[in-house]
Design a protein around this motif. Structure first.
Motif: not given
Length: 200
Positions: A90-97, A103-107, A143-151, A170-177
Motif C-alpha cells: 500500500l505504501g511505505a513509511v520512510a524513516v529519516a536518519s 542515502e535518500w528517497t523521494r517522498v 524505494l524509488d524503484q518500487l513505484h509505491l502508491p505513497i511514501v 506513537a502518534p506520529i508513526t500512527r498518523q503516517a501509517v
C-alpha cells in the motif's frame, strides 16, 4: 487472487518494533514482529511466508540495513516482498536518519514531529529539512524503484524528542501509517466492503 495488503516501515530497531506493534493493533492490523532487526535478519521469502500466514490486515513489516551502503539485507528483502504476486504494498513509511553516506528517497509527503504535513523532508528528530520531496535514511535506497502508491517521511519512530513516545500511542508513526492506508485507497475499499455486506 486476493493479495495481502502490506505497509513498509524502513526501520527495525526495538523502538520501531514497539511502535509498529502498537500502531498495527490500534488500526486493526497486524505487525510482523520477527521482521525487527538492525540489520534485518530474515530473507524476503521468509517474510512473505510470515505475511501470508498473519491473521488480520493490513500488515506492517519492518526493514533495516543498519547503514549499509547501497542495497543491504533489508532492502533486498524489501524488493522481494514488493514484487511478490500475493502481496499488495500500500505504501511505505520512510524513516529519516543521520546516515553517513546520505542515502535518500523521494517522498510524497512528510509528517513533522508536531503532526503537521509538509512537502519538505524531515530529519530523525522530526524537524523539517531544507529540501522538498526527499528524505535521507539508512534503508531508503530502493524505494524509488518500487513505484509505491505513497511514501510518507517521518523522523525516528518512538522518539522525536518524545513526540512519538509509546506512552502516547506513537502518534506520529500512527498518523503516517493511517495516511498510507487513506491515500492508497485501502480505507475506501474497506468501507465499500462494509457497505456491501450490510446491504446484503
Amino acid at each position: 487472487m486476493e493479495r495481502k495488503p502490506v505497509v513498509f516501515l524502513t526501520d527495525g530497531d526495538v523502538y520501531a518494533k514497539r511502535c509498529a506493534e502498537v500502531v498495527a493493533t490500534a488500526l486493526g492490523g497486524r505487525c510482523i514482529s520477527l521482521s525487527q532487526g538492525n540489520p534485518s535478519l530474515y530473507s524476503g521469502a521468509e517474510l512473505v511466508d510470515a505475511i501470508l500466514s498473519a491473521e488480520g490486515e493490513p500488515v506492517l513489516i519492518m526493514f533495516d540495513d543498519s547503514g549499509y551502503i547501497g542495497e543491504g539485507s533489508g532492502e533486498a528483502a524489501m524488493k522481494y516482498v514488493a514484487h511478490h504476486p500475493q502481496i499488495e504494498v500500500l505504501g511505505a513509511v520512510a524513516v529519516a536518519s543521520h546516515t553517513e553516506h546520505r542515502e535518500w528517497t523521494r517522498v510524497d509527503v512528510s509528517i513533522d514531529r508536531e503532526g503537521n504535513l509538509t512537502s519538505y523532508g524531515v530529519d530523525k528528530f522530526g524537524l523539517p529539512e531544507t529540501e522538498e520531496g526527499r528524505i535521507n535514511g539508512d534503508t531508503v535506497y530502493c524505494l524509488d524503484q518500487l513505484h509505491l502508491p505513497i511514501v510518507v517521511g517521518i523522523g525516528d519512530p518512538g522518539k522525536m524528542s518524545r513526540r512519538d513516545d509509546l506512552t502516547r500511542g506513537a502518534p506520529i508513526t500512527r498518523q503516517a501509517v493511517h495516511l498510507v492506508l487513506e491515500r492508497s485507497g485501502y480505507l475506501e475499499r474497506g468501507n465499500k466492503r462494509e457497505e456491501e455486506s450490510t446491504d446484503s
